[in-house]
Design an enzyme around this catalytic site. Sequence first.
Site, PDB file in Angstrom:
ATOM      1  N   LYS A  45       0.790  -1.210  -0.213  1.00 11.09           N
ATOM      2  CA  LYS A  45      -0.079   0.101  -0.179  1.00 11.09           C
ATOM      3  C   LYS A  45       0.823   1.031   0.039  1.00 11.09           C
ATOM      4  CE  LYS A  45      -3.766   2.343   0.859  1.00 11.09           C
ATOM      5  NZ  LYS A  45      -4.249   2.698  -0.764  1.00 11.09           N
ATOM      6  N   GLY A  72      -7.276   8.025  -2.088  1.00 12.65           N
ATOM      7  CA  GLY A  72      -6.658   9.181  -1.746  1.00 12.65           C
ATOM      8  C   GLY A  72      -5.538   8.594  -0.712  1.00 12.65           C
ATOM      9  N   CYS A 130      -0.559   9.233  -8.493  1.00 12.62           N
ATOM     10  CA  CYS A 130      -1.871   9.031  -7.998  1.00 12.62           C
ATOM     11  C   CYS A 130      -2.920  10.257  -8.372  1.00 12.62           C
ATOM     12  CB  CYS A 130      -1.879   8.920  -6.432  1.00 12.62           C
ATOM     13  SG  CYS A 130      -3.315   8.834  -5.623  1.00 12.62           S
ATOM     14  N   GLY A 243      -2.076  -3.044 -15.545  1.00 17.87           N
ATOM     15  CA  GLY A 243      -3.289  -2.224 -15.917  1.00 17.87           C
ATOM     16  C   GLY A 243      -4.352  -3.469 -16.415  1.00 17.87           C
TER      17      GLY A 243
END
Lengths: 303, 258
Positions: A45, A72, A130, A243
């Site tokens: 993460k 976020g 991000c 992806g």
Amino acid sequence: MVNLNVKIGSLELKNPVLTASGTFGYGTEFSDFIDLGRLGGYIVKGTTLEPRQGNDYPRMVETPSGMLNAVGLQNKGVDYFIDHIYPEIRHIDSKPIVNVSGAKVEDYVAVCERLADRTDIEAIEVNISCPNVKQGGMAFGTTCAGAAQVTKAVRKAFPGTVIVKLSPNVTDITEIARAVEAEGADAVSLINTLMGMAIDVERQRPYLSTITGGLSGPAVRPVAVRMVWQTAKAVSIPVVGLGGIMNGRDALEFILAGATAIEVGTANFIDPACTVKIIDYINEYCRRHSVSDINELIGAINR
Amino acid sequence: MKKEIVDFRVIENCALSPLYSLLKLTPADGHELPEVKPGQFVQVEIDGSKHTFLRRPISICRVDRQTNLLWLLVRLAGEGTAVLLAAGEGRIINMILPLGNGFSMPEAGENPKTLLIGGGVGVAPLLQLGIELKNAGITPEFLIGARSEADLLMIEEFRKLGDVNISTDDGSAGEKGVVTLHSALSRGWDRIYCCGPAPMMKAVARVAKEIGADCEVSLENMMACGLGACLCCVEKTVKGNVCVCTEGPVFNIKELTW
């Protein structure tokens, strides 16, 4: 016996299958379903200097063949990771890679320094892509100057393998890839999510609290394969492809396009055991095609 | 509790109305049902639908060990649940289970006056909870809310366990109005368990605070993984944003910022 070992900078992986940041927690969330030791590596993460609460709910909406998210970068910060998570995962016989994010260049540097000083983590993935944070994140990843600035600083702060994760939300991803290569990145990974948006027509409001979010899942795969193919031709450092990879066949598309390793993301939500199935498929595919070393397949469509 | 990925076979699909089905499923390999706590949920794979992608989180309604059947109460909400409503006998449905934390049971020797409040499809987890409370020597009482009589689900099952009070918006059954206006609530309760639409649970939480009852609610925030990995289903709590799928779906209202 097929050789599946690949190398990203100085990082040696037992196979090219990694997990994508933000889709695999810290790995332990999946230990009921798979032997984590079978993975080439797992990217934990997104980690920031300070703890982050992330964006307001709702953060997710399903879309055709994919989903939008706007998490976020919720995380407990690098110190929590080092003190509480790292001791739990360091025994796993695979390579943990920490995804590093920040609002300022100094934040990236501070996270890298702490990881370098206090852990044996061999590689980091630098998130300059991000789409769901107001400061930093994609702001660095959408200009060559911004991408170069972060890479240069991180390169100095972290002695191990530096993988820079690129945004697809740019006019020419190969320019950004070349900019980070020039500043010493050992590899690039792509693509982060594509910026998107979905509207609840009954409520006449966007689904996400942040209005826009990042699109992932098989919907983005052809875009990702194309960008990996272009980037692999444009740089001489390894490219890590991701992806919308759902299965082994999808993973091989990326490898044949030029990826040295691949990351499995959203597919973990649908089949928490998909990563080991992908490794098995790649192994079986190599036998079927009389390939003794996976490295022979990297970028094979160009030959 | 170890989480498993299991293929289930549909043994029975009882249409309760055009909007609701009660699915009864058994592990396709004949194995025993895994250990499950009331209030836990499953992540159901939706196969054969053009536009769905993610699994669907569904509350476990009942675990019948005698017949080795898992009950799921499904409300038609979109394309994913439409596939489940149409699932015929013999169909294989893949699930991840058991997920989440479940309701907390009273300590041995405790005998709290206990009310289980359900709204709409939210009655689902209250059935297994009621069964386990009764097995623990506590007689549960129920308060079930629905739009109208036609939307009341599985009332007979609840009547087997304890008294059932009913509220309907249109007054077609029981008392007219929302559950928090029902006369049963004013009788004083030590413990309230609640599952239903968010506005209903918030109203119940207010009443529980007023009457000093300990109260647990089961949330159904939108989820992607159900495993605590994606961090999409978060709820604001006194400890900050936490995942409903792993820290919940059941929360004591003291933990929430309602």
